[in-house]
Every structure is written in structure tokens, then in C-alpha cells.
Design an enzyme around this catalytic site. Structure first.
Site, PDB file in Angstrom:
ATOM      1  CB  CYS A 113      -0.889  -0.002   1.241  1.00 39.90           C
ATOM      2  SG  CYS A 113      -2.078   1.360   1.259  1.00 39.90           S
ATOM      3  CB  CYS A 117      -1.788   3.904   8.070  1.00 46.06           C
ATOM      4  SG  CYS A 117      -2.954   4.573   6.872  1.00 46.06           S
ATOM      5  CB  CYS A 120      -1.302  -0.234   8.550  1.00 49.83           C
ATOM      6  SG  CYS A 120      -1.747  -1.414   7.272  1.00 49.83           S
ATOM      7  CB  CYS A 334      -4.771  -7.846   5.898  1.00 52.19           C
ATOM      8  SG  CYS A 334      -5.693  -9.258   5.331  1.00 52.19           S
TER       9      CYS A 334
END
Ligand code: SAH
Ligand code: SF4
Length: 347
Positions: A113, A117, A120, A334
Site C-alpha cells: 500500500c 499509515c 499498519c 492483514c
């Protein structure tokens, strides 16, 4: 792949155009769609097609499949976590959960991604590429085949930011809900986003009946920007306006995800500020005790904090619940599995 057509990403209309352009009658498209839906990995498996059409598919198309690299089954509940690989060697995670209303899958939309963040695991391990629509479908098909169940709910909450892969995700939504495909209705699908405002607006224009979940994780921009870089691009005022517009256009209630991080965003004053910001909105707040990811230093809020936060929101008329954690023994949130996998490859 090699300039070939991604057969499983074609809509029924496009598949029909493909077969007729090669001189075959329309009904062949439906037959191909049926085989794809059953998980056929190549043209040879499509028994009722003429040899010339199989040849045509072999020459001009490829079929996406997801291969199970690893599988973990929770000892506590029926949660199953997969690490799937694609032919180029990239891996993504999916989690299958059993609820009283049926089987639900959390799929990935990107390998990694870009949003970064800080809490995460996916955000921490960088970005490789976006997934195609067929690679999103392949995760569902592979899990269904492996578990021998019919999955009835899909959440786009695995690795990646769905609205950073907008066109492929939109195509996936069309295909997964198609009668000729997995036939999972829009109301059984949830898309989670970190809040890319222009894309939420664009999604609203499509007036799909899917559920929208927005990762808020803070009551104001200052706290939000500490953990979510996207907050600097799109302030909360604009984000909440986009959510209100989304409801006006689609009639679908928006869910706000709020990962409770001890000492960062979980104070009573934060709950009061959040309630004030969300006042009058048709929404639901999902509180999730943050999952501790190695190297972040974040800890989950204790039960007492969680309860106090819920109580304040509820007292102010905001629907809020603490989400039940499934598969806690298998790192079911995840990004963690792939991150461990990459680390092992590095060492
Ligand atoms: N990119 C999208 C969807 C994938 S992340 C999004 O951010 O919404 C799915 C959800 O898991 C998001 O709400 C995300 O904020 C949350 N999440 C990520 N890491 C987490 C962690 N360590 N603990 C709890 N929730 C986490
Ligand atoms: Fe990306 Fe969502 Fe993780 Fe943020 S929380 S880094 S947007 S996957």
C-alpha cells in the site's frame, strides 16, 4: 501478461465481443463464464468448447489464478488466513471468517500500500503493484474451492487501498455481483478506504448499493495526521462532507473504523470530540482495539477504555460497537503475514 487479454477480468459484454470477433456464436461467452466461475485455470478444462475456441483462448488470453502459499486455521474459531501468490511471485493475504449468517472473506486489492499509515503492517512494508479485477476474484474462488463453501460476503479490507486502484476495483465490483459470476450482491460487499475524498465522490456517482467503511481513527486532523499521512491531503471536514454526500446519493449508511490506540486517540475527550463531529450523521462507529504490529510501539486500549468510549458515543446518539476479534492466534489482521514472509526472504 505478455500483451494477452486477462480473460477473467472481462465483463459479459466484453467476453461476448471477444467470442463473436473470433467468429463464434454468442452463447459460447456464457459457457466460458461458467467455466471461469468454477475456477477453470486453462482452456483445456472447458470441455464443451470447440477445439478452435480453446486454441483461440490459449493464443490470446490468460486466466488469473491465486495459488495457496500458506494457510493458517485458528484454533479458537473457524477463521482461515491465506497467503496467496500470483504467477509473477507477488503475494497477498486473504482471511475467511465464519459468521452465523454465512462465510465472509476479506480480500486484498493491492500488493502492499502507498498510504503509509503508521499502525499498519501493510503500510510498513511498502508497495509493489495493484491487483487486477481477476486477481481479486481469484482470491475468493481459491478460498471457496479450498474450503468447499459458498462465500456470501466480501470485504475489501485486506492489503491495499481500494480507491488507489479505482478502475480495477470498480470492475471487480461489477464482476463479483454479476449473475454470470460469483453473484454476490452489492449489499453483501463492503469497501474500506483511508479517505481519498475525490474518489469517494466518484464512487458515489456510481450509486452502488455497497457498504462504505471509512478509516477515521481520530477525532481531529492533528491526531489523525500523526498516524495517517492521507489526513494531510484531505482534512476531516472534507472527508465527512464526502461521507454525508455519499449517504445522500446512495442511501447507504457509512461505517467509521476507529482503531483504539492507548494514549493516542482513546481518551474520553476524544470520544466527545468525535461525537460532536459525527453529530446528525447517519453512521455507525466500529471500534477496534489496535493490533500491535512489531516496531510501531502502539498498544491497544484496555477494555475499560473501550467501554467508556462506546458509552460516550452512544450517550450522544452515535451508534458504536467494539468489533469482536476473530483469528487472534493467526495474525488475522492483514499485512502481518506477508510482512513476516518478506522478512524471512530478506534474512
Ligand atoms: N486501505 C483501506 C483498507 C485496508 S485496511 C483502509 O485503510 O481502510 C483495513 C482496516 O484495517 C482499516 O480500517 C485499517 O485502518 C485497519 N488497520 C490496519 N492496521 C491495523 C492494526 N494494526 N490494528 C487495527 N486495525 C488496523
Ligand atoms: Fe494502506 Fe489501509 Fe494500511 Fe493505511 S491502513 S497503510 S490505507 S492498507
Amino acid at each position: 501478461m505478455n500483451g494477452k487479454t486477462d480473460l477473467k477480468s472481462l465483463t459479459m459484454e466484453e467476453l461476448t465481443a471477444f467470442v463473436t470477433a473470433h467468429g463464434f456464436p454468442k452463447f459460447r461467452a456464457k459457457q466460458i463464464a461458467d467455466w471461469l466461475q468454477k475456477g477453470a485455470a486453462n482452456a483445456d478444462e472447458m470441455k464443451n468448447l470447440p477445439a478452435e475456441l480453446k486454441e483461440c483462448i490459449r493464443n490470446y488470453c490468460y486466466i488469473s489464478v491465486a495459488t495457496i502459499e500458506k494457510k493458517f486455521v485458528s484454533r479458537y474459531d473457524k477463521t482461515v488466513k491465506y497467503l496467496f501468490s500470483f504467477p509473477d511471485g507477488e503475494c497477498v493475504e486473504s482471511v475467511v471468517m465464519a459468521y452465523h449468517h454465512g462465510w465472509s472473506i476479506c480480500i486484498s486489492t493491492q500488493v502492499g500500500c502507498r498510504m503509509g499509515c503508521t499502525f499498519c503492517a501493510t503500510g510498513k512494508s511498502g508497495f509493489s503493484r495493484s491487483l487486477t479485477a481477476s486477481e481479486m476474484l481469484a482470491q475468493i474462488e481459491a478460498a471457496q474451492r479450498d474450503l468447499d463453501v459458498r462465500i456470501s460476503n466480501v470485504v475489501l479490507m485486506g492489503m491495499g487501498e481500494p480507491l488507489d486502484n479505482f478502475d480495477n476495483v470498480l470492475r471487480f465490483l461489477e464482476l463479483v455481483s454479476s449473475e454470470n459470476g460469483l453473484n454476490i450482491g452489492a449489499r453483501h460487499i463492503t469497501l474500506s478506504t483511508c479517505g481519498i475524498v475525490p474518489k469517494i465522490n466518484e464512487l458515489a456517482e456510481h450509486r452502488l448499493q455497497i457498504n462504505l467503511a471509512v478509516s477515521l481513527h481520530a477525532p481531529n486532523d492533528e491526531i489523525r495526521a500523526k498516524t495517517m499521512p492521507i489526513a494531510k491531503a484531505y482534512p476531516m471536514d472534507r472527508l465527512l462532507k464526502a461521507c454525508r454526500d455519499y449517504f445522500d446519493k446512495t442511501g447507504r449508511r457509512v461505517t467509521f473504523e476507529y482503531a483504539m490506540i492507548s494514549g493516542v486517540n482513546d481518551g474520553d475527550e476524544h470520544a466527545r470530540e468525535l461525537a460532536q463531529r459525527l453529530g446528525g450523521m447517519h453512521c455507525h462507529v466500529n471500534l477496534i482495539p489496535v493490533n500491535t504490529v512489531e516496531g510501531t510501539g502502539y498498544q491497544k486500549s484496555n477494555t475499560e477504555r473501550q467501554q467508556s468510549f462506546v458509552n460516550i458515543l452512544n450517550a450522544k446518539g452515535i451508534a458504536a460497537t467494539v468489533r469482536r476479534t476473530l483469528g487472534s492466534d493467526i495474525n488475522a489482521s492483514c499485512g502481518q503475514l506477508r510482512r513476516n514472509h518478506l522478512k524471512k526472504e530478506d534474512s
